[in-house]
Design a protein around this motif. Sequence first.
Motif, PDB file in Angstrom:
ATOM      1  N   PRO A 145      73.191 -21.371  33.191  1.00 31.26           N
ATOM      2  CA  PRO A 145      72.960 -20.491  32.023  1.00 31.26           C
ATOM      3  C   PRO A 145      72.528 -21.243  30.771  1.00 31.26           C
ATOM      4  O   PRO A 145      71.824 -20.677  29.925  1.00 31.26           O
ATOM      5  N   ASP A 146      72.936 -22.522  30.633  1.00 27.15           N
ATOM      6  CA  ASP A 146      72.502 -23.285  29.449  1.00 27.15           C
ATOM      7  C   ASP A 146      71.115 -23.876  29.619  1.00 27.15           C
ATOM      8  O   ASP A 146      70.662 -24.666  28.796  1.00 27.15           O
ATOM      9  N   GLN A 147      70.412 -23.494  30.707  1.00 22.23           N
ATOM     10  CA  GLN A 147      69.039 -23.884  30.994  1.00 22.23           C
ATOM     11  C   GLN A 147      68.883 -25.302  31.535  1.00 22.23           C
ATOM     12  O   GLN A 147      67.760 -25.766  31.713  1.00 22.23           O
ATOM     13  N   THR A 148      69.972 -25.990  31.819  1.00 25.40           N
ATOM     14  CA  THR A 148      69.884 -27.287  32.475  1.00 25.40           C
ATOM     15  C   THR A 148      69.824 -27.094  33.989  1.00 25.40           C
ATOM     16  O   THR A 148      70.192 -26.044  34.514  1.00 25.40           O
ATOM     17  N   LEU A 149      69.356 -28.124  34.696  1.00 27.93           N
ATOM     18  CA  LEU A 149      69.177 -28.027  36.137  1.00 27.93           C
ATOM     19  C   LEU A 149      70.481 -28.276  36.885  1.00 27.93           C
ATOM     20  O   LEU A 149      71.243 -29.181  36.527  1.00 27.93           O
ATOM     21  N   VAL A 150      70.714 -27.502  37.927  1.00 28.47           N
ATOM     22  CA  VAL A 150      71.829 -27.773  38.836  1.00 28.47           C
ATOM     23  C   VAL A 150      71.540 -29.084  39.556  1.00 28.47           C
ATOM     24  O   VAL A 150      70.420 -29.297  40.046  1.00 28.47           O
ATOM     25  N   PRO A 151      72.501 -30.010  39.626  1.00 22.94           N
ATOM     26  CA  PRO A 151      72.267 -31.289  40.308  1.00 22.94           C
ATOM     27  C   PRO A 151      71.766 -31.079  41.735  1.00 22.94           C
ATOM     28  O   PRO A 151      72.181 -30.156  42.436  1.00 22.94           O
ATOM     29  N   GLY A 152      70.854 -31.963  42.144  1.00 27.77           N
ATOM     30  CA  GLY A 152      70.321 -31.904  43.499  1.00 27.77           C
ATOM     31  C   GLY A 152      69.232 -30.881  43.704  1.00 27.77           C
ATOM     32  O   GLY A 152      68.797 -30.663  44.834  1.00 27.77           O
ATOM     33  N   THR A 153      68.751 -30.237  42.611  1.00 31.09           N
ATOM     34  CA  THR A 153      67.656 -29.278  42.732  1.00 31.09           C
ATOM     35  C   THR A 153      66.482 -29.728  41.872  1.00 31.09           C
ATOM     36  O   THR A 153      66.618 -30.580  41.000  1.00 31.09           O
ATOM     37  N   SER A 154      65.318 -29.117  42.113  1.00 32.49           N
ATOM     38  CA  SER A 154      64.068 -29.561  41.490  1.00 32.49           C
ATOM     39  C   SER A 154      63.701 -28.688  40.297  1.00 32.49           C
ATOM     40  O   SER A 154      63.957 -27.477  40.287  1.00 32.49           O
ATOM     41  N   GLY A 155      63.077 -29.310  39.313  1.00 27.24           N
ATOM     42  CA  GLY A 155      62.602 -28.542  38.181  1.00 27.24           C
ATOM     43  C   GLY A 155      62.382 -29.398  36.959  1.00 27.24           C
ATOM     44  O   GLY A 155      62.436 -30.632  37.014  1.00 27.24           O
ATOM     45  N   ALA A 156      62.128 -28.715  35.843  1.00 30.51           N
ATOM     46  CA  ALA A 156      61.907 -29.382  34.569  1.00 30.51           C
ATOM     47  C   ALA A 156      62.726 -28.683  33.491  1.00 30.51           C
ATOM     48  O   ALA A 156      63.024 -27.486  33.599  1.00 30.51           O
ATOM     49  N   VAL A 157      63.095 -29.429  32.474  1.00 30.54           N
ATOM     50  CA  VAL A 157      63.767 -28.866  31.307  1.00 30.54           C
ATOM     51  C   VAL A 157      62.980 -29.287  30.075  1.00 30.54           C
ATOM     52  O   VAL A 157      62.709 -30.476  29.875  1.00 30.54           O
ATOM     53  N   VAL A 158      62.597 -28.295  29.274  1.00 33.50           N
ATOM     54  CA  VAL A 158      61.896 -28.538  28.021  1.00 33.50           C
ATOM     55  C   VAL A 158      62.928 -28.453  26.897  1.00 33.50           C
ATOM     56  O   VAL A 158      63.534 -27.406  26.673  1.00 33.50           O
ATOM     57  N   LEU A 166      49.724 -34.552  30.963  1.00 35.09           N
ATOM     58  CA  LEU A 166      50.313 -35.707  30.291  1.00 35.09           C
ATOM     59  C   LEU A 166      50.928 -36.630  31.325  1.00 35.09           C
ATOM     60  O   LEU A 166      51.495 -36.167  32.326  1.00 35.09           O
ATOM     61  N   PRO A 167      50.832 -37.936  31.129  1.00 37.13           N
ATOM     62  CA  PRO A 167      51.402 -38.870  32.102  1.00 37.13           C
ATOM     63  C   PRO A 167      52.900 -39.064  31.861  1.00 37.13           C
ATOM     64  O   PRO A 167      53.365 -39.079  30.723  1.00 37.13           O
ATOM     65  N   LEU A 168      53.647 -39.187  32.938  1.00 37.31           N
ATOM     66  CA  LEU A 168      55.055 -39.528  32.830  1.00 37.31           C
ATOM     67  C   LEU A 168      55.394 -40.550  33.897  1.00 37.31           C
ATOM     68  O   LEU A 168      54.705 -40.658  34.920  1.00 37.31           O
ATOM     69  N   GLN A 169      56.467 -41.290  33.648  1.00 37.74           N
ATOM     70  CA  GLN A 169      56.942 -42.282  34.595  1.00 37.74           C
ATOM     71  C   GLN A 169      58.033 -41.660  35.461  1.00 37.74           C
ATOM     72  O   GLN A 169      59.010 -41.110  34.948  1.00 37.74           O
ATOM     73  N   LEU A 170      57.867 -41.714  36.770  1.00 38.28           N
ATOM     74  CA  LEU A 170      58.862 -41.214  37.706  1.00 38.28           C
ATOM     75  C   LEU A 170      59.620 -42.394  38.308  1.00 38.28           C
ATOM     76  O   LEU A 170      59.034 -43.438  38.597  1.00 38.28           O
ATOM     77  N   THR A 171      60.915 -42.210  38.515  1.00 34.44           N
ATOM     78  CA  THR A 171      61.741 -43.290  39.038  1.00 34.44           C
ATOM     79  C   THR A 171      62.855 -42.731  39.905  1.00 34.44           C
ATOM     80  O   THR A 171      63.238 -41.554  39.766  1.00 34.44           O
ATOM     81  N   THR A 172      63.380 -43.581  40.786  1.00 36.43           N
ATOM     82  CA  THR A 172      64.560 -43.206  41.563  1.00 36.43           C
ATOM     83  C   THR A 172      65.836 -43.595  40.834  1.00 36.43           C
ATOM     84  O   THR A 172      66.931 -43.392  41.366  1.00 36.43           O
ATOM     85  N   ASP A 223      58.249 -30.312  18.383  1.00 36.26           N
ATOM     86  CA  ASP A 223      58.417 -31.594  19.070  1.00 36.26           C
ATOM     87  C   ASP A 223      59.424 -31.427  20.213  1.00 36.26           C
ATOM     88  O   ASP A 223      60.507 -30.869  20.013  1.00 36.26           O
ATOM     89  N   ILE A 224      59.076 -31.933  21.377  1.00 38.58           N
ATOM     90  CA  ILE A 224      59.933 -31.704  22.543  1.00 38.58           C
ATOM     91  C   ILE A 224      60.101 -32.977  23.365  1.00 38.58           C
ATOM     92  O   ILE A 224      59.273 -33.893  23.333  1.00 38.58           O
ATOM     93  N   GLU A 225      61.211 -33.018  24.096  1.00 37.66           N
ATOM     94  CA  GLU A 225      61.379 -33.917  25.225  1.00 37.66           C
ATOM     95  C   GLU A 225      61.322 -33.067  26.493  1.00 37.66           C
ATOM     96  O   GLU A 225      61.745 -31.903  26.481  1.00 37.66           O
ATOM     97  N   VAL A 226      60.799 -33.626  27.559  1.00 34.99           N
ATOM     98  CA  VAL A 226      60.734 -32.933  28.851  1.00 34.99           C
ATOM     99  C   VAL A 226      61.319 -33.852  29.917  1.00 34.99           C
ATOM    100  O   VAL A 226      60.946 -35.021  30.005  1.00 34.99           O
ATOM    101  N   THR A 227      62.249 -33.322  30.686  1.00 37.49           N
ATOM    102  CA  THR A 227      62.783 -34.054  31.845  1.00 37.49           C
ATOM    103  C   THR A 227      62.382 -33.319  33.113  1.00 37.49           C
ATOM    104  O   THR A 227      62.373 -32.092  33.155  1.00 37.49           O
ATOM    105  N   VAL A 228      62.044 -34.076  34.146  1.00 39.00           N
ATOM    106  CA  VAL A 228      61.517 -33.522  35.401  1.00 39.00           C
ATOM    107  C   VAL A 228      62.227 -34.167  36.569  1.00 39.00           C
ATOM    108  O   VAL A 228      62.522 -35.369  36.533  1.00 39.00           O
TER     109      VAL A 228
END
Length: 334
Positions: free
Chosen positions: A72-85, A261-267, A324-329
């Motif tokens: 409900p707070d718009q954050t991702l459930v752990p272990g699932t895919s998506g983005a948060v703006v 836009l380019p982003l860096q992906l990491t494990t 101005d935003i941060e985005v996590t994916v």
Amino acid sequence: MCTSDADCFTGSDEFRGVCDGGMRENFFCRGDEDCPGGDCVACRPFGGDGCAANCTWETALPFSLVGGVVFPDQTLVPGTSGAVVWGDPLVLGLPMQGRQQLILGKPRAGLVSAVIPASGMDFQQIPISTLACACVRGAEYRTCGGAIFQPDGSLVESCTTGFASSATSCPANRPCAPAFGPGNAASGTFGCAGLVGVNTSVTHNSCIGDPGGPMVLSFSGSGPEGSARMAEALAIGTSIGACQPSFCTDADLAAARGTPLPLQLTTCQACATVFCKNDDPTYPASPKCIAGAPVSCTNVLNGNIGGLTLAGAYTALGQQTLGDIEVTVRFVAQ
């Protein structure tokens, strides 16, 4: 297209190549001294055509996403895919479903080269209540000269076509070139004996210049066997109103496709921070972080990437409505 670095630049050129590997990967460079842990290379190999960047045969693996779920707070459930703006005050969770394709070479010197073709990325539309519909796309990201970053950390001019942003007309000495190789939306490396520089941090100061100062990207730490780091270009397009069947398809106009836009992906861990958000010097900046997860090279090379999690974070200033935003994916493989 070249057979040696000398074919790709002249003595009058400002740069002699792009950092390949190390802590300043994908930065323009004038020599190896500009690329700690890597090399300044003008003639760069890329995979995706059957031959990997490390000159080994490639294998294509399906990367189906674990479907996204948002709290409900718009954050991702752990272990699932998506983005948060992360806007202010609006925070928007974008649960993702769909697939992409991971193309891997074979190990050489403990490293495995990898790419993700733009044509293999197929993500479903994302309803945002009944107010709007979002679509996440990969892009064959092209820049003037093929690098992503200028030496000061600012983005190199994009000449990518087919999206909402206008393509820059490149100078003759820095022609338009794909940053990840022809047709690719991402490129990177898996480390079968571990990998250095796997934690990524992006910071941006909105109070410096207009729309802000240069992006500052840094790499740190080391990861275990199976760790990976990739650079990828994504665009988030939106349509006003409830999702329609025709949206998020090849029929979409360029104006509805967003800006890649380019982003860096990491494990490992990726963080993004905007300082002086929306030009407010008193704004209490806080990093927005997200974590990935590696899988063993044995599993990856046997075609089993279940649980592989690629996480990324980036910043964008002066976005319409959001500021101005941060985005996590996060991409989690089934």
